[in-house]
Design a protein around this motif. Structure first.
Motif, PDB file in Angstrom:
ATOM      1  N   VAL B  98       3.890 -14.968   8.589  1.00  0.00           N
ATOM      2  CA  VAL B  98       3.735 -15.075   7.132  1.00  0.00           C
ATOM      3  C   VAL B  98       5.076 -15.407   6.495  1.00  0.00           C
ATOM      4  O   VAL B  98       6.061 -14.697   6.687  1.00  0.00           O
ATOM      5  CB  VAL B  98       3.195 -13.760   6.542  1.00  0.00           C
ATOM      6  N   ARG B 102       4.532 -15.684  -2.113  1.00  0.00           N
ATOM      7  CA  ARG B 102       3.137 -15.435  -2.503  1.00  0.00           C
ATOM      8  C   ARG B 102       2.333 -14.818  -1.364  1.00  0.00           C
ATOM      9  O   ARG B 102       1.632 -13.844  -1.553  1.00  0.00           O
ATOM     10  CB  ARG B 102       2.486 -16.756  -2.900  1.00  0.00           C
ATOM     11  N   ASP B 103       2.484 -15.455  -0.195  1.00  0.00           N
ATOM     12  CA  ASP B 103       1.735 -14.946   0.944  1.00  0.00           C
ATOM     13  C   ASP B 103       2.185 -13.543   1.325  1.00  0.00           C
ATOM     14  O   ASP B 103       1.380 -12.680   1.662  1.00  0.00           O
ATOM     15  CB  ASP B 103       1.909 -15.885   2.139  1.00  0.00           C
ATOM     16  N   LYS B 104       3.490 -13.303   1.230  1.00  0.00           N
ATOM     17  CA  LYS B 104       3.995 -11.977   1.549  1.00  0.00           C
ATOM     18  C   LYS B 104       3.414 -10.937   0.601  1.00  0.00           C
ATOM     19  O   LYS B 104       3.024  -9.844   1.002  1.00  0.00           O
ATOM     20  CB  LYS B 104       5.526 -11.964   1.449  1.00  0.00           C
ATOM     21  N   LYS B 106       0.591 -11.104  -0.897  1.00  0.00           N
ATOM     22  CA  LYS B 106      -0.804 -10.883  -0.491  1.00  0.00           C
ATOM     23  C   LYS B 106      -0.867  -9.950   0.707  1.00  0.00           C
ATOM     24  O   LYS B 106      -1.754  -9.102   0.823  1.00  0.00           O
ATOM     25  CB  LYS B 106      -1.472 -12.219  -0.146  1.00  0.00           C
ATOM     26  N   LYS B 164      -8.579 -12.978  -0.513  1.00  0.00           N
ATOM     27  CA  LYS B 164      -8.440 -14.414  -0.248  1.00  0.00           C
ATOM     28  C   LYS B 164      -8.661 -14.701   1.234  1.00  0.00           C
ATOM     29  O   LYS B 164      -8.642 -13.794   2.076  1.00  0.00           O
ATOM     30  CB  LYS B 164      -7.037 -14.876  -0.675  1.00  0.00           C
ATOM     31  N   ILE B 166      -6.820 -16.088   3.415  1.00  0.00           N
ATOM     32  CA  ILE B 166      -5.718 -15.749   4.312  1.00  0.00           C
ATOM     33  C   ILE B 166      -5.718 -14.254   4.630  1.00  0.00           C
ATOM     34  O   ILE B 166      -5.454 -13.830   5.769  1.00  0.00           O
ATOM     35  CB  ILE B 166      -4.386 -16.227   3.662  1.00  0.00           C
ATOM     36  N   GLN B 167      -6.080 -13.461   3.617  1.00  0.00           N
ATOM     37  CA  GLN B 167      -6.159 -12.015   3.851  1.00  0.00           C
ATOM     38  C   GLN B 167      -7.284 -11.678   4.816  1.00  0.00           C
ATOM     39  O   GLN B 167      -7.161 -10.784   5.641  1.00  0.00           O
ATOM     40  CB  GLN B 167      -6.363 -11.282   2.509  1.00  0.00           C
TER      41      GLN B 167
END
Lengths: 286, 424
Positions: B98, B102-104, B106, B164, B166-167
């Motif tokens: 990751v 933003r992704d972090k 999430k 989301k 990705i989650q």
């Protein structure tokens, strides 16, 4: 015990040599007064609100006698009985005039406390009304609240003698801790009598004590009344003329709030001197 | 006047008989129908509440292998240490691929804020774990929890979904590694309120309710019984007692919010008692409960047969002794019934408590009568009003607890009644 007055002329005569008092005359005939009375009532009027329930009743209650009060329903005999230990105090609209004395003391006098008075003048009610407690507690309650027993042994003794006097001891001595309400009707009524005598009263008032009982239970209670007479004065209201004849020494006949006739029981039932009394005991009305 | 022969009378009776039976049959049918309808509604209520709320007793947890780094955890300043950092670095090490803020973010959102507090409690409780690595189950965030309980569907378009894509991938991986599972939600029973659904518990409101009801019972029962006894047995019957009686009956019908305003004006503004506390709540509910207890108490006293009173008076008991020894014990079961009805009302009351500030957001569990507190119905109201979807199940669960509380309260009352009645 009772001195005959000149009013009862010809008591021993077989033939009627007196006039029977007419129905319209509402003055008391007979011997309302006795020598050495336990209670005296003079000119008692009782009102419920504006309505007069009892008019001008004067009568004595002797020592060790059973005075029975008979009369048609609503004649005021129960009302009168309840005046004798001030049970009518609990009815707000009830008003009493006149003088009722116990051993020469006016029980309606200002200095008289009604609580000890009711210990002196016990009462047994029409419907057996034991407390919803054990047999022992029923009898012990009176002595307890009045502080008559010094200790537990003392109290046990009072309970035992009271139950013995009431003729109940043999039947229930093994189940003193059972509820008084579980006894039969006749036993309950004798329990109520035991409860009343546990506080050593001088007078016992009984308001139709056998009206809810069967003949056998009634016979028990009647025997008991005759036994108790040796020690107490008893006033009993009854609807049964036979009962009055069996248990009482003197009988009083009430009619619509008037005390019509008082006299020795035997004489009242065999030779009534008032037309109303005669009508009642011969079953012409009431 | 009556010229009917027995025969004609019998015919008339027969003719009417069918109608009489028909009326009775209809009446019985209507009664049975009413009962059925009420049972049906009760069933619907219970099924919805249990269906929605039972999942709240479970909670999704995530297993993290936390290294309690001695560099992060300064023994001298444990309360200020960076516990969220421990959680975050662990998550990053679990998913090293990751990248990007933003992704972090999430990724961090998979786990509840409570995880950091949990670690802090562990370290403060036992400093010997510093420097070691331990696997810890920490609560997942409310959205993960909902997803894991099947309340968020994968089939929804991503933009309309709180979790989301990705989650979802991360959760699937956690699952294959056996790092995520549902466990008994003890937090719900031990914690106070929280902004985070996964950290919120009913304990604070439960304690508040118990404290408030203790005050209510301790005041309203003795005062109510004493009032009923005085009015029924001792007070003279005149104009004044009539007025008092009418007023008491009217008070029973006054809307409860009015009692709340009265409590605000009298207890808080005039007497200066603190806001939001069980003591004032109990006082207000006492005002509300008293009429119920007095009215039922008087009815119970009236029902005691007069023969018992006569018996007591007849052997020379004073008025007080008659009441205390005979009348009151016989009236007690009836009085208890009235009290329990009043207490049940008080238990469910919300409106009067809002005005005295028991609606505040209170995290701490009240320990005394003058600690700020809230009560269960208010807690239910607050949760039902919260935007987070996870509060839906908490609300239903809280209702279940409230109903359980009510049932156990009633059971105690029934037990007490039976006990009093047993003494004939």
């Amino acid at each position: 015990m009772m001195e005959q007055t000149e009013e009862i002329r010809g008591e021993k005569s077989e033939t009627r040599d007196w006039e029977v008092v007419s129905r319209e005359d509402r003055r008391t005939v007979g011997i309302p007064f006795v020598d050495n009375p336990r209670m005296t009532c003079r000119n008692i009027d009782v009102y419920y609100g504006d309505e007069q329930a009892i008019q001008d009743v004067s009568v004595d209650i002797g020592n060790n006698e059973v005075l029975s009060m008979i009369g048609p329903s609503g004649c005021g005999k129960s009302t009168f009985l309840r005046c004798l230990n001030r049970m009518n105090d609990t009815i707000d609209i009830c008003r009493i005039t006149g003088e009722i004395c116990l051993d020469g003391m006016d029980i309606y006098g200002g200095e008289i406390d009604v609580v000890p008075l009711r210990a002196q003048i016990g009462m047994v009610f029409q419907k057996p009304n034991p407390f919803p407690k054990s047999i022992y507690d029923n009898v012990a309650y009176g002595p307890k609240i009045h502080g008559l027993a010094a200790n537990k042994t003392d109290l046990d003794e009072i309970v035992e003698t009271s139950l013995k006097k009431a003729g109940l001891w043999k039947e229930i001595k093994d189940r003193m801790d059972q509820p008084g309400t579980g006894l039969s009707g006749g036993q309950q009524q004798r329990l109520c009598i035991a409860r009343a005598i546990a506080v050593s009263p001088e007078v016992i008032l009984m308001d139709e004590p056998c009206s809810a009982l069967d003949p056998i239970a009634t016979a028990h209670v009647e025997d008991l009344i005759s036994e108790l007479r040796k020690q107490y004065s008893i006033v009993i209201v009854t609807h049964s003329m036979q009962q009055a004849a069996r248990v009482s020494q003197r009988t009083a006949y009430f009619h619509l709030g008037d005390l019509i006739e008082v006299g020795e029981t035997e004489r009242v039932f065999t030779n009534p001197r008032h037309q109303l009394t005669e009508d009642y005991i011969t079953g012409r009305f009431g | 006047m009556n010229n009917k022969t027995p025969d004609s009378s019998r015919q008339l009776i027969q003719k009417k008989l069918a109608r009489r039976y028909r009326t009775e049959k209809w009446f019985r049918r209507l009664g049975a129908m009413a009962v059925l309808i009420s049972i049906a509604f009760l069933g619907i209520l219970l099924v919805t509440i249990v269906g929605k709320g039972s999942s709240a007793f479970q909670q999704t947890f995530v297993k993290l292998d936390i290294h309690f780094d001695a560099e992060v955890l300064d023994v001298k300043n444990l309360s200020r240490a960076n516990y969220p950092g421990l959680v975050k670095s662990n998550l990053r090490s679990l998913f090293p691929e990751v990248k990007g803020r933003r992704d972090k973010k999430k990724l961090y959102n998979l786990v509840s804020n409570g995880a950091a507090f949990q670690l802090q409690d562990m370290v403060m409780g036992d400093t010997s774990i510093i420097g070691r690595t331990k696997s810890v189950w920490v609560p997942a965030s409310d959205d993960v929890d909902l997803f894991f309980k099947g309340k968020i569907s994968r089939d929804v378009v991503e933009s309309n979904r709180r979790i989301k894509d990705i989650q979802l991938k991360w959760i699937d991986r956690l699952q294959t590694e056996n790092r995520i599972e549902k466990r008994l939600n003890t937090t719900f029973f031990t914690a106070g309120d929280s902004r985070d659904p996964e950290l919120a518990g009913i304990r604070g409101a439960l304690s508040g309710t118990i404290l408030t009801l203790i005050v209510t019972l301790a005041l309203s029962f003795p005062i109510g019984v004493a009032t009923a006894v005085y009015l029924e047995e001792f007070a003279p019957k005149n104009k004044w007692t009539d007025i008092i009686e009418v007023n008491i009956n009217n008070l029973a019908a006054v809307p409860s919010i009015v009692f709340g305003l009265l409590g605000l004006a009298v207890y808080i503004n005039f007497f200066g008692l603190p806001r939001s506390v069980p003591l004032v709540g109990g006082l207000v509910l006492t005002l509300m409960t008293l009429p119920t207890i007095i009215i039922s108490g008087r009815a119970a006293l009236k029902a005691v047969p007069p023969s018992i009173r006569e018996a007591a008076l007849g052997i020379g008991a004073s008025r007080m002794q008659m009441v205390m020894h005979h009348v009151l014990p016989l009236a007690m079961p009836g009085m208890l019934t009235g009290t329990i009805i009043g207490m049940a009302q008080a238990l469910g009351e919300t409106a009067p408590l809002l005005t005295i500030g028991m609606v505040a957001f209170i995290v701490d569990i009240p320990g005394s009568f003058i600690d700020p507190a809230t009560v269960m119905p208010v807690q239910i109201y607050l949760w039902a009003d919260s935007p987070e979807r996870a509060f839906v199940e908490k609300t239903s669960a809280a209702i279940m607890i409230l109903l359980l509380f009510l049932i156990s309260m009633n059971a105690v009352a029934v037990f007490l009644r039976k006990k009093f009645e047993k003494s004939w």
